[in-house]
Design a protein around this motif. Structure first.
Motif, PDB file in Angstrom:
ATOM      1  N   ALA A 249       0.775  -1.664  -0.108  1.00  0.00           N
ATOM      2  CA  ALA A 249       0.134  -0.029  -0.004  1.00  0.00           C
ATOM      3  C   ALA A 249       1.000   1.128   0.232  1.00  0.00           C
ATOM      4  O   ALA A 249       0.577   2.136  -1.182  1.00  0.00           O
ATOM      5  CB  ALA A 249      -0.565  -0.053   0.932  1.00  0.00           C
ATOM      6  N   VAL A 250       2.002   1.225   0.708  1.00  0.00           N
ATOM      7  CA  VAL A 250       2.966   2.168   0.771  1.00  0.00           C
ATOM      8  C   VAL A 250       3.888   3.106  -0.872  1.00  0.00           C
ATOM      9  O   VAL A 250       3.480   4.215  -0.904  1.00  0.00           O
ATOM     10  CB  VAL A 250       3.869   2.444   1.789  1.00  0.00           C
ATOM     11  N   GLY A 253       1.435   3.785  -2.566  1.00  0.00           N
ATOM     12  CA  GLY A 253       1.149   5.398  -2.341  1.00  0.00           C
ATOM     13  C   GLY A 253       1.755   6.780  -2.417  1.00  0.00           C
ATOM     14  O   GLY A 253       1.853   7.820  -3.279  1.00  0.00           O
ATOM     15  N   THR A 279      -3.799  -0.486   7.016  1.00  0.00           N
ATOM     16  CA  THR A 279      -3.302  -0.616   5.735  1.00  0.00           C
ATOM     17  C   THR A 279      -3.962   0.440   4.999  1.00  0.00           C
ATOM     18  O   THR A 279      -2.859   0.807   3.967  1.00  0.00           O
ATOM     19  CB  THR A 279      -3.914  -1.755   4.776  1.00  0.00           C
ATOM     20  N   PHE A 283      -1.628   4.251   3.769  1.00  0.00           N
ATOM     21  CA  PHE A 283      -1.330   4.234   2.203  1.00  0.00           C
ATOM     22  C   PHE A 283      -2.044   6.231   2.300  1.00  0.00           C
ATOM     23  O   PHE A 283      -1.320   6.959   1.028  1.00  0.00           O
ATOM     24  CB  PHE A 283      -2.246   3.499   1.070  1.00  0.00           C
ATOM     25  N   THR A 284      -2.859   6.825   2.819  1.00  0.00           N
ATOM     26  CA  THR A 284      -3.262   8.162   3.010  1.00  0.00           C
ATOM     27  C   THR A 284      -2.009   8.565   3.121  1.00  0.00           C
ATOM     28  O   THR A 284      -1.133   9.563   2.725  1.00  0.00           O
ATOM     29  CB  THR A 284      -4.311   8.265   4.004  1.00  0.00           C
TER      30      THR A 284
END
Length: 330
Positions: A249-250, A253, A279, A283-284
């Motif tokens: 996710a990271v 992103g 998660t 990501f945010t």
């Protein structure tokens, strides 16, 4: 309990069922309902919140932030910088002038980075949007871990003594006076509430003009995820049973660009599909703290090695925060 956004829900349902003749349970109908419900909801929240925040932030100017941080050293300076970043409105477009101003004022490099990490990731508008979409508990953890990440990353950078990897022209700039002009102080102290409300209105309208398209695009992506992304895909690749979910996710992103208002609808849709909250929030954080345009802007004042260390430390920190979120917020 009264649902403040019920009119948007009702109107969205009417558009999907009456105008398009679809069921909200179908993939297309569900996507359209998500879109027509979230667009007015998020834009309304954005306008109201940015107006209130802009009005209150008229009490805190960029020059005052610089004065507060000047002379601070070590960990206390990193903590103060991260906390100020969380309540001030300066975004990636302000990165270079703020960076130059802080360095010229003698603020240590690590403290400057604590501010630059915290400001876009944990700003007041982001906090209120998180509160509306995810609730108080998630919002508090996001603030705590976001500020902590900014403090630790800035502290590490400060102790590595990396000033040699700041572009040389920064050090060649003539140091300017750090005193605030007396007239500016008088003008600030005599500012009326009418003046502050005008500032709030201006900030609200400027934010709306600059981010509405990102919001609509983000909600469009979120709607597609809501209607069409199989839950099985989430479970397999970025679900709680995949130990590499936060890492995926990271890394996904980091190269993306969106502001917090644009990415939160996507995050909300992913969460509704079953992605673990840690998660989702990692990501945010990756999208907002390491936006591609901000990295391009910072390259003007940072040599590639220092920019790489900044990106690497922040990415590693966000990954750790994601796993902590998942462990705590079950």
């Amino acid at each position: 309990m009264f649902d403040l956004f019920y009119p948007f829900d009702w109107l969205s349902t009417q558009i999907v069922t009456k105008l398009f003749g679809l069921s909200v349970e179908s993939p297309l109908g569900g996507s359209l309902h998500f879109f027509f419900y979230d667009v007015p909801k998020v834009l309304t929240l954005l306008v109201v919140i940015s107006f209130v925040v802009g009005t209150l932030q008229s009490f805190l100017e960029a020059e005052k932030v610089r004065i507060y941080l000047e002379g601070k050293r070590k960990l206390s300076g990193n903590i103060l910088a991260a906390m100020l970043g969380a309540i001030t409105p300066f975004c990636s477009c302000s990165a270079v002038p703020l960076f130059i101003g802080f360095i010229k004022a003698g603020i240590p490099l690590g403290i400057t980075f604590s501010y630059l990490i915290s400001a876009p990731m944990v700003d007041a508008v982001a906090v209120f949007l998180l509160l509306a979409l995810f609730g108080l508990k998630v919002t508090l953890f996001y603030i705590i871990f976001g500020v902590t990440l900014a403090v630790i990353a800035g502290y590490v950078i400060g102790n590595l003594k990396l000033e040699k990897w700041v572009e040389s022209f920064i050090w060649e700039l003539k140091k300017q006076s750090t005193d605030i002009d007396e007239l500016d102080i008088i003008e600030d102290e005599t500012m009326t509430w009418e003046d502050r409300l005008k500032i709030g209105y201006f900030q609200s309208s400027e934010i709306l003009k600059s981010v509405w398209l990102y919001v609509v695009i983000g909600i469009g992506i979120g709607a597609a995820i809501h209607g069409y992304l199989p839950t099985e895909f989430i479970s397999q690749w970025i679900g709680k049973d995949n130990p590499f979910a936060v890492l995926f996710a990271v890394l996904f992103g980091v190269p993306l660009y969106s502001n917090i208002a644009g990415v939160l609808p996507i995050a909300s849709a992913l969460f509704a599909k079953g992605m673990p909250i840690g998660t989702v929030l990692s990501f945010t954080m990756a999208v907002t703290a390491l936006s591609f345009p901000q990295m391009i802007i910072l390259r003007k004042v940072l040599k590639p090695k220092l920019l790489g260390i900044f990106i690497g430390l922040t990415t590693l920190g966000i990954i750790c925060v994601g796993y902590l979120f998942n462990a705590i917020l079950v």
